[in-house]
Design an enzyme around this catalytic site. Structure first.
Site, mmCIF file in Angstrom:
data_model
loop_
_atom_site.group_PDB
_atom_site.id
_atom_site.type_symbol
_atom_site.label_atom_id
_atom_site.label_comp_id
_atom_site.label_asym_id
_atom_site.label_seq_id
_atom_site.Cartn_x
_atom_site.Cartn_y
_atom_site.Cartn_z
ATOM 1 C CB SER A 57 36.663 54.046 14.436
ATOM 2 O OG SER A 57 35.325 53.572 14.567
ATOM 3 C CB ALA A 58 37.120 48.111 13.664
ATOM 4 C CB CYS B 31 17.394 70.401 5.874
ATOM 5 S SG CYS B 31 17.575 72.347 5.529
#
Length: 460
Positions: A194-195, A320
């Site tokens: 993913s670039a 949370c």
């Protein structure tokens, strides 16, 4: 303002910006057309593919560009499973894979396939022997990330790849977090990236499928990217992604050494200056720029907001900080503390002074959040001891159940128990983690009218 969340998205690399602007002028035409503008666009696309393939370690005709890393994962898993459907419908993966892998596995299981999640140790790494034991005669595909996105632990890809090759099972490696630091070692069969994780523009992923791997693209057939990624290529972004990948690789050795030293400093100083903290992930086999730690008696969302108020952008795997009561699946699989979790991932070029200031600010911020939540500052005295105690923390989110446990553990004699009633899913992970940090015995979980009853025995 120091940005310490490169694992989510790295800042755009200067080379990516330059390449993007140039390609907007030169690469706007359809690369499938034969006129001059199309030929010019095709030359840019071919050059980008060659550069990316060189960085990945595959042939250019084995690599296609997709609209995101997630799309690459979805297409890679679906295509490999379909291509080997005659072998079987079993999918093996680690318990700490990225959500894109887990979501694809869930869809496969819902469609009648079978899935085996290989557990990890407290460092976050799989045992290669355990992974090999999960492979079956009907296993169509195995998946293993190169390095974990939450804690930075590197996986034994080469060892697992060898076991997969011996079993005749292709291995898909999600290399999103590590590809900017170097090629993935081992005989993988499919690889995704993913670039925006390495400083390229968002909206560009890559999928490499080795020759000889049975692969059947799913969905309507497309004419582009070998039919594996339909739709018009975002050529300017692809050019920028390939250019920035080459640029960060050129800088990787020196920058990895520099950032690793800064992360080593964070790991040691946090443990020294912040009490009741657990630094998680493998201390050695890890990404050079990422460190994760969890703080007892701290609300993760409040902690991140306070750090942001002091000028630091960090992220968390704590339940949370999300809209769900489920703790991070990675921290849960590792069996480590999830409350008050902070992930620091340093982008290229991070200044040492920014890290020093973070380490100066953090202890005070943690102390302030703990005080606000009423956390105990020391072990409570125990002059009059009860035979056993029940703490009702139903309807209260972590870290409150753990704080209430810590307040009363000294009020029972050694050998007696405290039972915590809680309906927050994070308690299932954080109470046992508290017991290990405090050297108390976690007896186990029992059903209750609402939620669960967690039983702790005082040992000291």
């Amino acid at each position: 303002m120091p940005y310490f969340d490169a694992a989510s998205a790295a800042p755009l690399h200067p080379v990516a910006r330059q390449a993007l602007l140039a390609a907007l002028d030169e690469g706007w035409a359809d690369p499938a057309r034969l006129y001059r503008e199309g030929r010019r666009a095709r030359l840019l696309l071919d050059a980008a593919r060659e550069a990316a393939a060189d960085a990945v370690g595959c042939r250019p005709d084995e690599l296609v560009f997709t609209s995101s890393g997630t799309t690459a994962v979805h297409a890679g898993i679906a295509g490999a499973l379909s291509g080997r459907r005659r072998v079987g419908r079993h999918l093996a993966l680690s318990a700490v894979e990225h959500s894109s892998v887990l979501h694809t596995a869930a869809a496969h299981e819902a469609a009648g396939g079978t899935v085996t999640q290989v557990p990890v140790g407290r460092s976050g790494a799989v045992d290669p022997a355990a992974y090999g034991g999960a492979l079956r005669p009907d296993t169509a595909l195995a998946c293993l990330q190169s390095a974990n996105h939450e804690v930075g632990t590197e996986q034994p890809v080469a060892e697992v790849a060898a076991l997969c090759a011996e079993a005749g099972v292709p291995l898909l490696v999600d290399a999103a977090q590590s590809l900017g630091w170097g090629p993935v070692a081992g005989g993988w069969s499919l690889l995704t990236g993913s670039a925006h994780k390495w400083g390229g523009p968002a909206g560009v992923g890559l999928l490499a499928v080795r020759k000889g791997v049975r692969f059947a693209p799913q969905g309507p057939a497309g004419e582009r990217e070998s039919g594996r990624a339909p739709g018009f290529e975002n050529l300017p972004a692809i050019v920028a992604a390939a250019a920035s990948l080459r640029a960060v690789r050129d800088e990787a050795a020196a920058e990895a050494a520099r950032l690793r030293a800064l992360v080593d400093r964070i790991r040691s100083v946090v443990a020294e200056r912040v009490g009741d903290v657990e630094v998680v992930g493998d201390p050695e086999r890890r990404l050079p720029h990422l460190v994760t730690f969890s703080c007892l008696y701290v609300d993760g969302e409040t902690l991140l907001h306070e750090l942001d108020r002091h000028g630091f952008s960090v992220s968390s795997g704590s339940s949370c900080t999300s809209s769900t009561l489920e703790p991070s699946h990675v921290l849960k699989a590792m069996g480590v503390l999830s409350e008050g979790n902070v992930r620091v991932s340093l982008p290229v070029g991070t200044a040492e002074a920014d890290v020093d200031r973070f380490l100066e600010v953090l202890p005070g911020v943690v102390a302030e959040v703990r005080e606000r939540l009423g956390a105990p500052v020391a072990s409570p005295p125990s002059p009059s001891l009860a035979a056993s105690l029940v703490v009702d923390a139903l309807g209260r989110r972590c870290p409150i159940p753990v704080i209430e446990l810590a307040k009363v553990i000294g009020e029972v004699p050694v050998g007696a128990t405290v039972t915590v009633l809680a309906d927050d899913e994070a308690a299932r992970l954080d109470i046992p983690a508290w017991c290990e940090m405090r050297e108390q015995e976690y007896v186990g979980e029992e059903p209750a009218d609402r939620g669960s009853a967690y039983v702790v025995r005082r040992l000291s």
